[in-house]
Design an enzyme around this catalytic site. Structure first.
Site, PDB file in Angstrom:
ATOM      1  N   ARG A 187      -5.892   5.677  -7.902  1.00  0.00           N
ATOM      2  CA  ARG A 187      -5.636   7.116  -7.948  1.00  0.00           C
ATOM      3  C   ARG A 187      -5.601   7.621  -9.390  1.00  0.00           C
ATOM      4  O   ARG A 187      -6.172   8.669  -9.715  1.00  0.00           O
ATOM      5  CB  ARG A 187      -4.329   7.417  -7.220  1.00  0.00           C
ATOM      6  N   LEU A 225       0.869  -1.170   0.000  1.00  0.00           N
ATOM      7  CA  LEU A 225       0.000   0.000   0.000  1.00  0.00           C
ATOM      8  C   LEU A 225       0.908   1.223   0.000  1.00  0.00           C
ATOM      9  O   LEU A 225       1.965   1.221   0.641  1.00  0.00           O
ATOM     10  CB  LEU A 225      -0.900   0.024   1.242  1.00  0.00           C
ATOM     11  N   ASP A 226       0.519   2.267  -0.722  1.00  0.00           N
ATOM     12  CA  ASP A 226       1.287   3.500  -0.696  1.00  0.00           C
ATOM     13  C   ASP A 226       1.438   3.987   0.750  1.00  0.00           C
ATOM     14  O   ASP A 226       0.595   3.698   1.613  1.00  0.00           O
ATOM     15  CB  ASP A 226       0.583   4.589  -1.507  1.00  0.00           C
ATOM     16  N   LYS A 227       2.493   4.724   0.990  1.00  0.00           N
ATOM     17  CA  LYS A 227       2.748   5.239   2.338  1.00  0.00           C
ATOM     18  C   LYS A 227       1.506   5.857   2.964  1.00  0.00           C
ATOM     19  O   LYS A 227       1.179   5.585   4.123  1.00  0.00           O
ATOM     20  CB  LYS A 227       3.870   6.282   2.283  1.00  0.00           C
TER      21      LYS A 227
END
Length: 325
Positions: A242, A140-142
């Site tokens: 996104r 998962l992205d930060k």
């Protein structure tokens, strides 16, 4: 030290590659790992070293593969709090908070989820690729929160990696976006690749991209200002949700990369919620559910994580505050 596994080659193994035969016979190791062990001189046939992973198997002969003890991982254990949803000796399922980087990298050498799992489960890590470390099978992205699974054994790491590659699992995200999508539910399909003008961003492209498909459904609309969407991934590309939602004209609230200007939909909000949404410091994206089959037992597992406090606070603020301006 370590251990040595011995296998008598049966008649039906005649002609198979040595690495394939040993991988299937031993189980729990990836073929790339077995290949590396053979090339490192850790395999033998009838007491003679085997160095070629492609060597044809000779039936009736005794093969042996030495498994060295796992080496300590380069990342160091760090006592970072974790929210554990499930854990056994093969895997751990976590509710990752926003702001936590998954894996050490330039600029984030420590303080990551890997450092935290090394401290939390050090005694249970049996070694992946010969290294005593947790197995990251997806990321998962930060600044994306939510459910993640991490392997604790090589057997689990191999099986989970295959499940993610085959999309043999169920992933659902909650996304707060600007505007109200029309239709309220649908599919976004478009190849994703590097942005032609900005290599740090991804984009929907017509050349040199990878196929990507996102399914969405509007969970709740807040006038014409914004909406809470439930998204399912049919593919798993970098920044897929996104990129696809921004391409649709409904970027995520707070997205620092794909929200390029103040959205027109912000005019439909009263001042307080408008300022709160415009100041939100991260992409409003949460991995809400993750379902998969246990890599060892085959049991169907499903895990959910509630919206984190920051996103939940935005929704509470929107409830009474949407205006027609």
């Amino acid at each position: 030290m370590g251990e040595t596994r011995e296998i008598l080659a049966p008649p039906e193994a005649a002609g198979l590659r040595a690495d394939r035969f040993l991988t299937d016979a031993i189980g729990g190791l990836s073929r790339s790992r077995v290949k590396a062990l053979i090339e490192a001189g850790q395999a033998s046939r009838a007491g003679v070293r085997v160095h070629d992973p492609a060597e044809p198997v000779r039936p009736g002969e005794l093969y042996a593969l030495h498994l060295p003890p796992p080496e300590d991982a380069v990342p160091q254990p760090q006592d970072i709090p974790l929210t554990v949803l499930f854990e056994d000796r093969h895997l751990i399922v976590l509710d990752k908070p926003a702001g936590l980087v998954v894996h050490p990298a330039p600029g984030n050498r420590d303080g990551t989820l890997v450092n935290a799992v090394l401290a939390h489960a050090a005694e249970d890590l049996t070694g992946i690729g010969g290294e005593k470390r947790p197995g990251i099978v997806h990321r998962l992205d930060k600044d994306t929160s939510g459910v993640m699974v991490v392997a604790k054994s090589e057997r689990a790491h191999t099986a989970l990696s295959e499940a993610f590659a085959a999309r043999d699992l169920d992933r659902e995200y909650l996304a707060l976006v600007w505007g109200l999508p029309a239709p309220a539910a649908g599919e976004i399909e478009g190849d994703i690749g590097r942005h032609p003008m900005d290599r740090k961003r991804m984009a929907v492209v017509t050349r040199n991209g990878k196929h990507a498909l996102t399914r969405y459904r509007t969970e709740r609309g807040f006038g014409a200002a914004c909406a809470l969407l439930r998204c399912r991934l049919a593919t798993g590309r970098t920044h897929q949700i996104r990129v696809h939602l921004a391409h649709l004209g409904h970027p995520l609230v707070g997205d620092p990369v794909y929200l390029r200007r103040t959205p027109a939909a912000a005019r439909n909000l009263a001042e307080a919620p408008r300022e709160a949404l415009l100041a939100f410091p991260r992409q409003a994206l949460h991995a809400a559910t993750l379902g998969f089959r246990h890599p060892v037992t085959g049991e169907a597992l499903s895990f959910s994580a509630e919206l984190p406090p920051d996103m939940a606070a935005l929704l509470r603020l929107l409830e009474p505050s949407v205006t027609a301006r």
